[in-house]
Write an enzyme that holds these catalytic residues in place. Sequence first.
Site, PDB file in Angstrom:
ATOM      1  N   GLY A  44       0.210 -63.418 -41.521  1.00  0.00           N
ATOM      2  CA  GLY A  44      -0.784 -64.106 -42.160  1.00  0.00           C
ATOM      3  C   GLY A  44      -2.134 -64.144 -41.258  1.00  0.00           C
ATOM      4  O   GLY A  44      -3.389 -64.190 -41.608  1.00  0.00           O
ATOM      5  N   ASP A 103       1.509 -75.880 -38.868  1.00  0.00           N
ATOM      6  CA  ASP A 103       2.051 -76.749 -39.802  1.00  0.00           C
ATOM      7  C   ASP A 103       3.014 -77.731 -39.115  1.00  0.00           C
ATOM      8  O   ASP A 103       2.725 -78.718 -38.425  1.00  0.00           O
ATOM      9  CB  ASP A 103       2.588 -76.149 -41.107  1.00  0.00           C
ATOM     10  N   ASP A 159      -0.988 -66.513 -48.150  1.00  0.00           N
ATOM     11  CA  ASP A 159      -0.631 -66.093 -49.649  1.00  0.00           C
ATOM     12  C   ASP A 159       0.230 -67.445 -50.144  1.00  0.00           C
ATOM     13  O   ASP A 159       0.646 -68.142 -49.678  1.00  0.00           O
ATOM     14  CB  ASP A 159       0.311 -65.113 -49.135  1.00  0.00           C
TER      15      ASP A 159
HETATM   16  C1  PRP Z   1       3.164 -69.368 -41.598  1.00  0.00           C
HETATM   17  C2  PRP Z   1       2.187 -69.298 -40.402  1.00  0.00           C
HETATM   18  C3  PRP Z   1       2.938 -69.776 -39.265  1.00  0.00           C
HETATM   19  C4  PRP Z   1       3.884 -70.558 -39.912  1.00  0.00           C
HETATM   20  C5  PRP Z   1       3.526 -72.118 -39.480  1.00  0.00           C
HETATM   21  O1  PRP Z   1       3.778 -68.141 -41.634  1.00  0.00           O
HETATM   22  O2  PRP Z   1       1.585 -68.081 -40.316  1.00  0.00           O
HETATM   23  O3  PRP Z   1       3.421 -68.551 -38.526  1.00  0.00           O
HETATM   24  O4  PRP Z   1       3.861 -70.451 -41.328  1.00  0.00           O
HETATM   25  O5  PRP Z   1       4.337 -72.952 -39.792  1.00  0.00           O
HETATM   26  P1  PRP Z   1       5.098 -74.018 -38.925  1.00  0.00           P
HETATM   27  O6  PRP Z   1       4.120 -74.624 -38.052  1.00  0.00           O
HETATM   28  O7  PRP Z   1       5.781 -74.953 -40.084  1.00  0.00           O
HETATM   29  O8  PRP Z   1       6.213 -73.359 -38.233  1.00  0.00           O
HETATM   30  P2  PRP Z   1       4.535 -67.871 -43.186  1.00  0.00           P
HETATM   31  O9  PRP Z   1       6.028 -68.407 -42.899  1.00  0.00           O
HETATM   32  O10 PRP Z   1       3.754 -68.537 -44.215  1.00  0.00           O
HETATM   33  O11 PRP Z   1       4.539 -66.125 -43.109  1.00  0.00           O
HETATM   34  P3  PRP Z   1       3.167 -65.264 -43.034  1.00  0.00           P
HETATM   35  O12 PRP Z   1       2.540 -65.348 -41.964  1.00  0.00           O
HETATM   36  O13 PRP Z   1       3.932 -64.078 -43.120  1.00  0.00           O
HETATM   37  O14 PRP Z   1       2.419 -65.709 -44.718  1.00  0.00           O
END
Ligand code: PRP
Length: 176
Positions: A44, A103, A159
């Site tokens: 991301g 998050d 996404d």
């Molecule tokens: C998202 C974002 C962080 C993570 C945050 O990645 O890029 O790495 O989630 O969430 P958390 O604080 O609950 O750990 P995602 O899993 O959506 O993958 P991507 O970046 O490849 O879309």
Amino acid sequence: MSEPRPGRILISEAELRARIAEIGQAIARDYAGESPILVGVLQGAFLFMADLIRAVAIDLTTDFIGVSSYSSAAKSSGQVRLLSDLSMPIEGRQVVIVEDIVDTGLTLSYLKRNLEARHPKRLRTCVLVDKIERRQVEIELDYVGFTIPNVFVVGYGFDYGGLYRNLPYIAELEGG
Ligand code: PRP
């Protein structure tokens, strides 16, 4: 039932540009003469990373790290897995992790532990979007772009089923 689609714009292209310019200036000021390594977290953060580094007007290097995106159930258990590692050692270096979103905080807290174990000179975090309501673990953020409510966002790297990362703004996912 129709497929969810990008709806209301939460953060416009102009707002992103202005805030990223400010963060870039702050990083340039804080790291002048130190040649930091900015570490983007895949996938991301690649858009944010690309715009951010162009707003940091000092010498710097870049690297990327990939972590697993488990299902939310697995994530809440705190399991995060390294998918692709950095390409260079960071011992003794100034390092800034560049993330698109925090998050629960589990991913960033794993990354901080993992990178701290390699003994950088200093490790800081730069996050575009903070969804603070969802936090499960306390985590210190050094540079934060925006705080948003607990809504599903798409665009600018975010996404839904692999789609919408290419939107130049951040929107709320609507419908479905
Ligand atoms: C998202 C974002 C962080 C993570 C945050 O990645 O890029 O790495 O989630 O969430 P958390 O604080 O609950 O750990 P995602 O899993 O959506 O993958 P991507 O970046 O490849 O879309």
